[in-house]
Design a protein around this motif. Structure first.
Motif, PDB file in Angstrom:
ATOM      1  N   LEU A  48       0.797  -1.226   0.000  1.00  0.00           N
ATOM      2  CA  LEU A  48       0.000   0.000   0.000  1.00  0.00           C
ATOM      3  C   LEU A  48       0.829   1.275   0.000  1.00  0.00           C
ATOM      4  O   LEU A  48       1.926   1.323   0.536  1.00  0.00           O
ATOM      5  N   HIS A  49       0.225   2.297  -0.593  1.00  0.00           N
ATOM      6  CA  HIS A  49       0.727   3.668  -0.476  1.00  0.00           C
ATOM      7  C   HIS A  49      -0.493   4.519  -0.143  1.00  0.00           C
ATOM      8  O   HIS A  49      -1.506   4.450  -0.841  1.00  0.00           O
ATOM      9  N   GLN A  50      -0.411   5.281   0.931  1.00  0.00           N
ATOM     10  CA  GLN A  50      -1.542   6.100   1.357  1.00  0.00           C
ATOM     11  C   GLN A  50      -1.296   7.557   0.981  1.00  0.00           C
ATOM     12  O   GLN A  50      -0.204   8.088   1.180  1.00  0.00           O
ATOM     13  N   VAL A  51      -2.329   8.184   0.431  1.00  0.00           N
ATOM     14  CA  VAL A  51      -2.282   9.608   0.111  1.00  0.00           C
ATOM     15  C   VAL A  51      -3.362  10.293   0.946  1.00  0.00           C
ATOM     16  O   VAL A  51      -4.533   9.928   0.873  1.00  0.00           O
ATOM     17  N   VAL A  52      -2.950  11.266   1.743  1.00  0.00           N
ATOM     18  CA  VAL A  52      -3.896  12.008   2.579  1.00  0.00           C
ATOM     19  C   VAL A  52      -4.060  13.400   1.990  1.00  0.00           C
ATOM     20  O   VAL A  52      -3.096  14.151   1.866  1.00  0.00           O
ATOM     21  N   ARG A  53      -5.288  13.714   1.599  1.00  0.00           N
ATOM     22  CA  ARG A  53      -5.609  15.046   1.072  1.00  0.00           C
ATOM     23  C   ARG A  53      -6.647  15.680   1.985  1.00  0.00           C
ATOM     24  O   ARG A  53      -7.202  15.025   2.864  1.00  0.00           O
ATOM     25  N   ASP A  54      -6.905  16.960   1.754  1.00  0.00           N
ATOM     26  CA  ASP A  54      -7.923  17.648   2.554  1.00  0.00           C
ATOM     27  C   ASP A  54      -9.287  16.987   2.423  1.00  0.00           C
ATOM     28  O   ASP A  54     -10.043  16.907   3.381  1.00  0.00           O
ATOM     29  N   ASP A  55      -9.589  16.507   1.211  1.00  0.00           N
ATOM     30  CA  ASP A  55     -10.931  15.979   0.957  1.00  0.00           C
ATOM     31  C   ASP A  55     -11.011  14.449   0.952  1.00  0.00           C
ATOM     32  O   ASP A  55     -12.089  13.886   0.810  1.00  0.00           O
ATOM     33  N   ALA A  56      -9.869  13.754   1.076  1.00  0.00           N
ATOM     34  CA  ALA A  56      -9.926  12.287   1.009  1.00  0.00           C
ATOM     35  C   ALA A  56      -8.649  11.636   1.546  1.00  0.00           C
ATOM     36  O   ALA A  56      -7.584  12.242   1.533  1.00  0.00           O
ATOM     37  N   HIS A  57      -8.819  10.408   2.014  1.00  0.00           N
ATOM     38  CA  HIS A  57      -7.698   9.540   2.356  1.00  0.00           C
ATOM     39  C   HIS A  57      -7.747   8.402   1.346  1.00  0.00           C
ATOM     40  O   HIS A  57      -8.709   7.632   1.333  1.00  0.00           O
ATOM     41  N   LEU A  58      -6.743   8.314   0.492  1.00  0.00           N
ATOM     42  CA  LEU A  58      -6.765   7.346  -0.601  1.00  0.00           C
ATOM     43  C   LEU A  58      -5.704   6.270  -0.402  1.00  0.00           C
ATOM     44  O   LEU A  58      -4.599   6.550   0.060  1.00  0.00           O
ATOM     45  N   LEU A  59      -6.049   5.040  -0.788  1.00  0.00           N
ATOM     46  CA  LEU A  59      -5.098   3.940  -0.752  1.00  0.00           C
ATOM     47  C   LEU A  59      -4.807   3.482  -2.176  1.00  0.00           C
ATOM     48  O   LEU A  59      -5.725   3.323  -2.992  1.00  0.00           O
ATOM     49  N   TYR A  60      -3.533   3.280  -2.455  1.00  0.00           N
ATOM     50  CA  TYR A  60      -3.098   2.743  -3.735  1.00  0.00           C
ATOM     51  C   TYR A  60      -2.415   1.417  -3.436  1.00  0.00           C
ATOM     52  O   TYR A  60      -1.572   1.333  -2.537  1.00  0.00           O
ATOM     53  N   GLY A  61      -2.798   0.370  -4.160  1.00  0.00           N
ATOM     54  CA  GLY A  61      -2.271  -0.957  -3.884  1.00  0.00           C
ATOM     55  C   GLY A  61      -1.532  -1.544  -5.071  1.00  0.00           C
ATOM     56  O   GLY A  61      -1.887  -1.312  -6.230  1.00  0.00           O
ATOM     57  N   PHE A  62      -0.496  -2.337  -4.769  1.00  0.00           N
ATOM     58  CA  PHE A  62       0.345  -2.921  -5.805  1.00  0.00           C
ATOM     59  C   PHE A  62       0.650  -4.368  -5.455  1.00  0.00           C
ATOM     60  O   PHE A  62       0.981  -4.681  -4.312  1.00  0.00           O
ATOM     61  N   ALA A  63       0.553  -5.243  -6.446  1.00  0.00           N
ATOM     62  CA  ALA A  63       0.790  -6.668  -6.216  1.00  0.00           C
ATOM     63  C   ALA A  63       2.255  -6.959  -5.897  1.00  0.00           C
ATOM     64  O   ALA A  63       2.556  -7.962  -5.267  1.00  0.00           O
ATOM     65  N   GLU A  64       3.144  -6.067  -6.326  1.00  0.00           N
ATOM     66  CA  GLU A  64       4.577  -6.270  -6.081  1.00  0.00           C
ATOM     67  C   GLU A  64       5.169  -5.016  -5.439  1.00  0.00           C
ATOM     68  O   GLU A  64       4.821  -3.898  -5.815  1.00  0.00           O
ATOM     69  N   ALA A  65       6.074  -5.217  -4.498  1.00  0.00           N
ATOM     70  CA  ALA A  65       6.718  -4.089  -3.814  1.00  0.00           C
ATOM     71  C   ALA A  65       7.508  -3.223  -4.798  1.00  0.00           C
ATOM     72  O   ALA A  65       7.585  -2.005  -4.647  1.00  0.00           O
ATOM     73  N   ALA A  66       8.073  -3.839  -5.834  1.00  0.00           N
ATOM     74  CA  ALA A  66       8.859  -3.089  -6.826  1.00  0.00           C
ATOM     75  C   ALA A  66       7.973  -2.100  -7.592  1.00  0.00           C
ATOM     76  O   ALA A  66       8.415  -0.994  -7.923  1.00  0.00           O
ATOM     77  N   GLU A  67       6.730  -2.486  -7.852  1.00  0.00           N
ATOM     78  CA  GLU A  67       5.820  -1.575  -8.557  1.00  0.00           C
ATOM     79  C   GLU A  67       5.471  -0.390  -7.653  1.00  0.00           C
ATOM     80  O   GLU A  67       5.404   0.747  -8.105  1.00  0.00           O
TER      81      GLU A  67
END
Length: 194
Positions: A48-67
């Motif tokens: 996972l990579h989490q992005v915290v913005r004023d209007d949202a908390h978003l999660l981005y997921g990747f099957a491989e750590a390298a990606e």
């Protein structure tokens, strides 16, 4: 910061996955590359990579750590946000993006929706050295398994900042002339030739 999530896939499209973990469903944005790797599976582990913005908390997921690592490098470039980086990883495979950056292939990067000539050049300028070092450290991890002298020497020289193509040519020359060299001897001789 979340490291990864492992759970049941309860929803999946080419742009997002819903992963249920501990009775909570997490909406996670994914690339087409990750989609193809987890499609058809019941359970998945996404880095996972989490992005915290004023209007949202978003999660981005990747099957491989390298990606995920490549995603983080891409969003470090001025003018590339999370959605653009995800678009890049959906348009080309991580290996194709790395190769395009290392070979300074502006045309290939420009072919991605939302990437213009200036942005493509900025990606190459900002990330070429970082991608080279990442590729070298990946090479070291891979070479520890088969432990060949050529791979170890290549990894070491690329990490020292030499261009991979030049190093490969020099090592091929050395290995043909002196097949019995140790890793240290190979590196020393290659340094003289580079």
């Amino acid at each position: 910061m979340y490291e990864y999530i492992h759970g049941k896939i309860t929803g999946l499209t080419p742009t997002y996955a819903v992963i249920e973990a501990s009775s909570i469903g997490y909406f996670i944005n994914i690339s087409l590359n990750t989609y193809s790797l987890i499609n058809g599976k019941e359970h998945a582990k996404l880095f996972l990579h989490q992005v915290v913005r004023d209007d949202a908390h978003l999660l981005y997921g990747f099957a491989e750590a390298a990606e995920r690592e490549l995603f983080r490098l891409l969003i470090s470039v001025n003018g590339i946000g999370s959605n653009t980086a995800l678009m890049m990883l959906s348009s080309l495979s991580p290996d194709e993006i790395r190769k395009a950056i290392l070979e300074e292939n502006v045309t290939l990067l420009k072919s991605i929706k939302g990437i213009g000539a200036k942005t493509a050049q900025r990606v190459i300028i900002d990330l070429k050295d970082k991608i080279g070092k990442t590729a070298a450290s990946d090479q070291i991890l891979m070479s520890s398994a088969d432990n060949t002298i050529r791979d170890e020497a290549l990894s070491a020289l690329v990490m020292l900042g030499f261009a991979k193509k030049n190093v490969e040519k020099e090592l091929d020359k050395l290995m043909k002339a002196n097949p019995d060299l140790t890793v240290e001897e190979t590196i020393k001789k290659a340094l003289k030739g580079l």
